[in-house]
Design a protein around this motif. Structure first.
Motif, mmCIF file in Angstrom:
data_model
loop_
_atom_site.group_PDB
_atom_site.id
_atom_site.type_symbol
_atom_site.label_atom_id
_atom_site.label_comp_id
_atom_site.label_asym_id
_atom_site.label_seq_id
_atom_site.Cartn_x
_atom_site.Cartn_y
_atom_site.Cartn_z
ATOM 1 N N GLY A 157 0.844 -1.188 0.000
ATOM 2 C CA GLY A 157 0.000 0.000 0.000
ATOM 3 C C GLY A 157 0.877 1.236 0.000
ATOM 4 N N SER A 158 0.282 2.384 0.275
ATOM 5 C CA SER A 158 1.055 3.624 0.323
ATOM 6 C C SER A 158 2.057 3.567 1.472
ATOM 7 C CB SER A 158 0.124 4.822 0.520
ATOM 8 O OG SER A 158 -0.361 4.853 1.856
ATOM 9 N N ALA A 159 3.071 4.394 1.394
ATOM 10 C CA ALA A 159 4.094 4.412 2.438
ATOM 11 C C ALA A 159 3.482 4.751 3.795
ATOM 12 C CB ALA A 159 5.194 5.410 2.076
ATOM 13 N N ASN A 160 2.533 5.688 3.826
ATOM 14 C CA ASN A 160 1.914 6.065 5.098
ATOM 15 C C ASN A 160 1.106 4.908 5.680
ATOM 16 O OD1 ASN A 160 2.985 8.484 4.234
ATOM 17 N ND2 ASN A 160 1.213 9.708 4.802
ATOM 18 N N THR A 161 0.423 4.152 4.808
ATOM 19 C CA THR A 161 -0.313 2.971 5.254
ATOM 20 C C THR A 161 0.642 1.922 5.802
ATOM 21 O OG1 THR A 161 -2.076 3.365 3.643
ATOM 22 C CG2 THR A 161 -1.865 1.126 4.500
ATOM 23 N N CYS A 162 1.744 1.695 5.078
ATOM 24 C CA CYS A 162 2.736 0.703 5.515
ATOM 25 C C CYS A 162 3.324 1.070 6.876
ATOM 26 C CB CYS A 162 3.854 0.589 4.480
ATOM 27 S SG CYS A 162 3.375 -0.243 2.960
ATOM 28 N N ALA A 163 3.585 2.352 7.093
ATOM 29 C CA ALA A 163 4.134 2.784 8.370
ATOM 30 C C ALA A 163 3.179 2.478 9.515
ATOM 31 C CB ALA A 163 4.443 4.283 8.328
ATOM 32 N N GLN A 182 9.094 3.563 -7.789
ATOM 33 C CA GLN A 182 9.428 4.990 -7.795
ATOM 34 C C GLN A 182 9.208 5.578 -6.402
ATOM 35 O OE1 GLN A 182 10.834 6.546 -10.379
ATOM 36 N NE2 GLN A 182 10.804 4.563 -11.443
ATOM 37 N N TRP A 183 9.882 6.672 -6.131
ATOM 38 C CA TRP A 183 9.767 7.337 -4.837
ATOM 39 C C TRP A 183 9.933 8.827 -5.069
ATOM 40 C CZ3 TRP A 183 7.718 6.570 -0.407
ATOM 41 C CH2 TRP A 183 8.102 7.292 0.721
ATOM 42 N N THR A 184 8.979 9.617 -4.573
ATOM 43 C CA THR A 184 8.984 11.049 -4.855
ATOM 44 C C THR A 184 9.245 11.863 -3.597
ATOM 45 O OG1 THR A 184 6.613 11.329 -4.450
ATOM 46 C CG2 THR A 184 7.268 10.654 -6.665
ATOM 47 N N THR A 185 9.674 13.081 -3.799
ATOM 48 C CA THR A 185 9.896 13.989 -2.654
ATOM 49 C C THR A 185 8.576 14.272 -1.945
ATOM 50 O OG1 THR A 185 9.738 15.867 -4.186
ATOM 51 C CG2 THR A 185 11.946 15.078 -3.638
ATOM 52 N N ALA A 186 7.466 14.287 -2.692
ATOM 53 C CA ALA A 186 6.156 14.520 -2.068
ATOM 54 C C ALA A 186 5.790 13.363 -1.142
ATOM 55 C CB ALA A 186 5.086 14.693 -3.144
ATOM 56 N N GLU A 187 6.040 12.126 -1.587
ATOM 57 C CA GLU A 187 5.771 10.968 -0.736
ATOM 58 C C GLU A 187 6.639 11.024 0.517
ATOM 59 O OE1 GLU A 187 4.837 6.984 -3.121
ATOM 60 O OE2 GLU A 187 6.526 8.077 -4.005
ATOM 61 N N GLU A 188 7.890 11.398 0.332
ATOM 62 C CA GLU A 188 8.801 11.448 1.478
ATOM 63 C C GLU A 188 8.366 12.512 2.476
ATOM 64 O OE1 GLU A 188 13.583 12.026 2.163
ATOM 65 O OE2 GLU A 188 12.871 10.866 0.459
ATOM 66 N N ALA A 189 7.940 13.667 1.975
ATOM 67 C CA ALA A 189 7.486 14.744 2.864
ATOM 68 C C ALA A 189 6.240 14.328 3.630
ATOM 69 C CB ALA A 189 7.226 16.011 2.048
ATOM 70 N N LEU A 191 5.284 11.232 4.366
ATOM 71 C CA LEU A 191 5.658 10.208 5.325
ATOM 72 C C LEU A 191 6.340 10.821 6.549
ATOM 73 C CD1 LEU A 191 5.955 7.189 6.047
ATOM 74 C CD2 LEU A 191 8.086 7.195 4.720
ATOM 75 N N ALA A 192 7.259 11.746 6.311
ATOM 76 C CA ALA A 192 7.984 12.374 7.414
ATOM 77 C C ALA A 192 7.036 13.111 8.362
ATOM 78 C CB ALA A 192 9.036 13.338 6.870
ATOM 79 N N THR A 193 5.925 13.611 7.819
ATOM 80 C CA THR A 193 4.956 14.345 8.631
ATOM 81 C C THR A 193 4.243 13.438 9.630
ATOM 82 O OG1 THR A 193 4.592 15.970 6.875
ATOM 83 C CG2 THR A 193 2.855 15.751 8.531
ATOM 84 N N ILE A 194 3.934 12.211 9.210
ATOM 85 C CA ILE A 194 3.105 11.349 10.066
ATOM 86 C C ILE A 194 3.925 10.420 10.967
ATOM 87 C CG2 ILE A 194 1.181 11.481 8.450
ATOM 88 C CD1 ILE A 194 2.711 8.122 8.685
ATOM 89 N N LEU A 195 5.186 10.221 10.670
ATOM 90 C CA LEU A 195 5.974 9.241 11.434
ATOM 91 C C LEU A 195 6.055 9.538 12.932
ATOM 92 C CD1 LEU A 195 8.930 8.343 9.022
ATOM 93 C CD2 LEU A 195 7.054 6.862 9.773
ATOM 94 N N THR A 242 -8.091 5.506 4.444
ATOM 95 C CA THR A 242 -7.828 6.912 4.820
ATOM 96 C C THR A 242 -6.454 6.978 5.485
ATOM 97 O OG1 THR A 242 -8.992 6.545 6.914
ATOM 98 C CG2 THR A 242 -10.253 7.518 5.108
ATOM 99 N N PRO A 243 -5.376 6.937 4.683
ATOM 100 C CA PRO A 243 -4.025 6.987 5.258
ATOM 101 C C PRO A 243 -3.814 8.253 6.096
ATOM 102 C CG PRO A 243 -3.945 6.429 2.910
ATOM 103 C CD PRO A 243 -5.364 6.838 3.210
ATOM 104 N N LEU A 244 -3.008 8.109 7.125
ATOM 105 C CA LEU A 244 -2.670 9.273 7.947
ATOM 106 C C LEU A 244 -2.066 10.363 7.069
ATOM 107 C CD1 LEU A 244 -1.008 7.460 10.984
ATOM 108 C CD2 LEU A 244 -3.293 8.485 10.913
ATOM 109 N N ALA A 245 -2.368 11.591 7.408
ATOM 110 C CA ALA A 245 -1.857 12.722 6.615
ATOM 111 C C ALA A 245 -1.486 13.857 7.543
ATOM 112 C CB ALA A 245 -2.887 13.179 5.592
#
Length: 245
Positions: A157-163, A182-189, A191-195, A242-245
């Motif tokens: 699933g999405s990175a946020n879901t996986c986390a 693929q991995w984008t700066t938007a995905e990384e940003a 993910l970093a917000t919800i970790l 509804t992945p964390l955001a």
């Protein structure tokens, strides 16, 4: 025996590691056992030797590349969970290379795990256990919560879901490896917000080209730095819908 599945030089040139004769034989056995099981249960669409080597064997092991040399020296025991294992990847190749690691294969589709039990019995694999449940359920069971050193998640699933799936299952100091294309700066940003809410932090992002098709693979590596609040993961289905955001 297929030469591609037993080509040491290809492993050495791409991962700086090469399997033993025993492991090469096990890879061939695994390929044959998966093909046999695949006739009864749809475990994988990847059945040619070339695709199996690159997309299943190589891809599974590149995710744990930092530990491969350690494996040659005698890796210390680790508790590992493969979340959403599907056809048994990355868990089965990892279990073959690290026989002292205990690998739990988790998948909500029970018939897939039943088929994988047969595969493991064929190969005589003794370091595998099976969790025929969803991550949202397993992570709230006391014997599994914060019990694992390493979580592997590929095509889940999405990175946020996986986390949200992985971090509740990890011990403090444990790591989750997210296998991504693929991995984008938007995905990384994002993910970093919800970790921090899950007790995690982004440790590293590794990228590598696949050796045959020259595609790009990323490993997103998370570290568990604080206890995950008891409310996570949320109810079954919610982390994906509804992945964390």
């Amino acid at each position: 025996m297929n030469m591609l599945l037993t080509d040491r030089d290809r492993w050495q040139s791409t991962l700086g590691w090469q399997p033993t004769d025993v492991q090469l034989g096990q890879f061939q056995q695994l390929y044959e056992a998966i093909l046999t099981a695949n006739q009864q249960v749809n475990l994988t669409r990847i059945t040619s030797p070339e695709d199996f080597w690159e997309k299943h064997l190589w891809d599974s092991l590149q995710g744990v590349a930092p530990w491969l040399v350690e494996a040659e020296l005698g890796a210390p025991p680790r508790q590992v969970v493969d979340i959403g294992t599907g056809g048994g990847f990355p868990g089965l190749p990892v279990a073959l290379v690290f026989p002292h690691w205990a690998i739990a294969l988790m998948d909500a589709t029970r018939k897939k795990l039943v088929a994988l039990e047969t595969v493991c019995a064929t190969l005589g694999m003794a370091n595998i256990s099976y969790l025929p449940q969803r991550a949202e359920q397993v992570a709230h069971q006391p014997r599994h919560r914060e019990a694992y050193d390493l979580a592997l998640l590929r095509a889940v699933g999405s990175a946020n879901t996986c986390a949200e799936y992985a971090l509740p299952l990890l011990q403090l100091g444990g790591q989750a490896i997210l296998y991504r294309g693929q991995w984008t700066t938007a995905e990384e940003a994002s993910l970093a917000t919800i970790l921090p809410r899950l007790g995690g932090q982004l440790l590293a992002v590794r990228s590598q080209k696949t050796p045959l098709s020259q595609g790009i693979r990323h490993n997103v590596i998370l570290s568990k730095v604080e206890r995950t609040p008891d409310k996570f993961p949320r109810l079954p289905g919610m982390p994906a819908k509804t992945p964390l955001a």
